[in-house]
Write an enzyme that holds these catalytic residues in place. Structure first.
Site, PDB file in Angstrom:
ATOM      1  N   GLY A  27       0.484  -0.970   0.043  1.00 10.96           N
ATOM      2  CA  GLY A  27       0.048  -0.088  -0.208  1.00 10.96           C
ATOM      3  C   GLY A  27       0.402   1.196   0.176  1.00 10.96           C
ATOM      4  N   GLY A  32       5.458   4.389  -8.975  1.00 13.64           N
ATOM      5  CA  GLY A  32       6.409   3.275  -9.299  1.00 13.64           C
ATOM      6  C   GLY A  32       5.011   1.891  -9.917  1.00 13.64           C
ATOM      7  N   HIS A  33       4.227   1.912  -8.545  1.00 14.50           N
ATOM      8  CA  HIS A  33       3.118   0.766  -8.451  1.00 14.50           C
ATOM      9  C   HIS A  33       2.760   0.625  -9.227  1.00 14.50           C
ATOM     10  CE1 HIS A  33       4.165   1.654  -3.900  1.00 14.50           C
ATOM     11  NE2 HIS A  33       4.289   0.516  -3.931  1.00 14.50           N
ATOM     12  N   LYS A 146      13.466  -1.487  -7.848  1.00 12.57           N
ATOM     13  CA  LYS A 146      14.446  -1.053  -6.981  1.00 12.57           C
ATOM     14  C   LYS A 146      14.636  -1.817  -5.541  1.00 12.57           C
ATOM     15  CE  LYS A 146      13.078   2.441  -3.354  1.00 12.57           C
ATOM     16  NZ  LYS A 146      13.078   0.974  -2.395  1.00 12.57           N
ATOM     17  N   GLN A 150      15.365  -8.137  -3.383  1.00 13.29           N
ATOM     18  CA  GLN A 150      13.811  -8.653  -3.066  1.00 13.29           C
ATOM     19  C   GLN A 150      13.912  -9.810  -4.587  1.00 13.29           C
ATOM     20  OE1 GLN A 150      10.073  -7.489  -1.391  1.00 13.29           O
ATOM     21  NE2 GLN A 150      10.380  -6.871  -3.744  1.00 13.29           N
ATOM     22  N   GLY A 173      10.910   3.814 -11.142  1.00 17.89           N
ATOM     23  CA  GLY A 173      10.038   4.739 -11.243  1.00 17.89           C
ATOM     24  C   GLY A 173      11.236   5.594 -10.396  1.00 17.89           C
ATOM     25  N   SER A 183       7.754   3.882  -0.924  1.00 19.05           N
ATOM     26  CA  SER A 183       6.686   4.929   0.322  1.00 19.05           C
ATOM     27  C   SER A 183       7.266   6.146   1.005  1.00 19.05           C
ATOM     28  CB  SER A 183       5.743   3.154   0.659  1.00 19.05           C
ATOM     29  OG  SER A 183       5.849   3.170  -0.099  1.00 19.05           O
TER      30      SER A 183
END
EC number: 6.3.2.1
Lengths: 277, 277
Positions: A27, A32-33, A146, A150, A173, A183
């Site tokens: 969230g 970017g999301h 990014k 991960q 992004g 975030s």
């Protein structure tokens, strides 16, 4: 856009969906999301986004409780981006026994780079992504570059555990001044925000040096670290690594990635650039 | 029956199969396995059996190399049982990097009972079952109650990792004299085979005592252990446990299971009985 909160309902929806591309998030969505969502639309008939702040991947003293929850804004953005289903489970839906008993255990890479500073983080990521993949059963899943480590860990997991999911890596992004969208940028004061692009500028300088044939990785790393520290950053790491495996790069390596994590005030930022030479 | 050796080919077959019930095995099939196949037919349009001797679940000094490989016999039995697909991968197909890097890590139960005598065994089981589930994508999967702790661990894993697979537990097949059917029975000499039913006889006596209200689990366990040891067995454990969780049973517990593992000569046998009172 349908908002689904229960696993059973999600599974029922999934049964009638021809193909699904999936974007797992925590969230507090930014451009970017949305780029991940746009990429997802290229791969499947339906796009599912999840919002779940996963306690398992936060360490003690990390920002789990303070992590921004911005559901209404997130919904509006996902609706505008043409998302079919938002999966938004309660914590008790994913962790009914509070404690997760079975974990997906990544190899040594989980203890390096960011993992050295966030013990257990990548175990938590691998485990929740496994759970979400098992619930959503996507054909494709989009992850941003990014979070490069991960992505490398999830790529390894998908291959090693034979997950029937095709991964789609998506470029980072950036704001106009180069700062990677995150975030956590929302935590920055205005002075810190003005200073923050230095992270990417150092990566850019390192990329130029590497492309021009410089292979003294240690010297490049030290130079970047010193520049950041001279401007008030506390640097967790700056490292040149092999791009696919994230193993230590040898001097002649052609596929490199430079990864950095550093703290500005209370905020920890990460970024990276790939270098193919 | 189609014999499929590659993951890609299995996935291609799976795409056009309406519903699948899956029976994972290590081969050397006996009537107990065929009972699993017969049960599988009750649940789905197609039955897939795998034969894979999984090195990951054998400890050092265990019988990985000696484990019986009886492919032609197995094929004939599966063909006769109406199996649609036999998945029979080479080791390099499931473990292309030799070493499995990502593992599914079960909770403490993996170190108890059989796990105390076979370190890493249940990690290896959980990991290969995860891989096989990800490859076969079955709707149902049949597991025998003979490997009761394995079933409990896989049940926990499916629930905890939200695997989209419905488990079907199948009762233990037995010879006329009560001995649980097992691939390892083939290791027994004829004298040992004559002695072997004592294992189940002791479980039966314990069940009768428990049903009649006896809750002195320790005394019952000791009596069984002594009877076995008096007849040449080396007993790994005899334990009364809670049936679903395999946790230590309290005196008033209604759903029990008695589990035993003991060695006769070079052969390790396991068995169990459920007791609902």
């Amino acid at each position: 856009m349908q908002v689904i909160r229960s696993i059973a309902e999600l599974r029922a929806w999934r049964k009638q969906a021809a193909s699904v591309a999936f974007v797992p998030t925590m969230g507090n969505l930014h451009a970017g999301h949305i780029a991940l969502v746009n990429e997802a639309h290229q791969h499947a008939a339906h796009v599912v986004v999840s919002i779940f702040v996963n306690r398992l991947q936060f360490g003690q003293g990390e920002d789990f409780d303070a992590y921004p929850r911005t559901f209404d804004d997130d919904c509006a953005k996902l609706e505008a981006a043409g998302v079919d289903v938002l999966f938004f489970p309660l914590e008790a839906e994913l962790y009914p026994h509070v404690r997760q008993s079975f974990n997906v255990e990544p190899p040594h890479l989980q203890d390096e780079l960011c993992g050295a500073f966030r013990p257990g983080h990548f175990r938590g990521v691998a485990t929740v992504v496994t759970k979400l993949f098992n619930i959503v059963e996507p054909d494709f899943a989009c992850f941003g570059k990014k979070d490069y480590q991960q992505l490398a860990i999830i790529r390894g997991m998908v291959e090693d555990l034979n997950s029937p999911v095709q991964l789609v890596p998506v470029d980072t992004g950036r704001a106009d001044d180069g700062l990677a969208l995150s975030s956590r940028n929302g935590y920055l004061t205005s002075e810190e925000r003005a200073e923050a692009p230095r992270l990417y500028r150092n990566l850019t300088l390192m990329r130029e040096a590497l492309l021009s044939g410089d292979s003294d990785y240690a010297a490049l790393e030290t130079r970047a670290r010193q520049d950041l520290e001279a401007h008030g950053w506390r640097v967790d790491y700056v490292e040149v690594r092999q791009a696919q495996t994230l193993e230590i790069a040898h001097a002649g390596e052609k596929n490199l990635v430079v990864l950095v994590a550093a703290r500005l005030g209370k905020t920890r930022l990460i970024d990276n650039v790939e270098v193919a030479r």
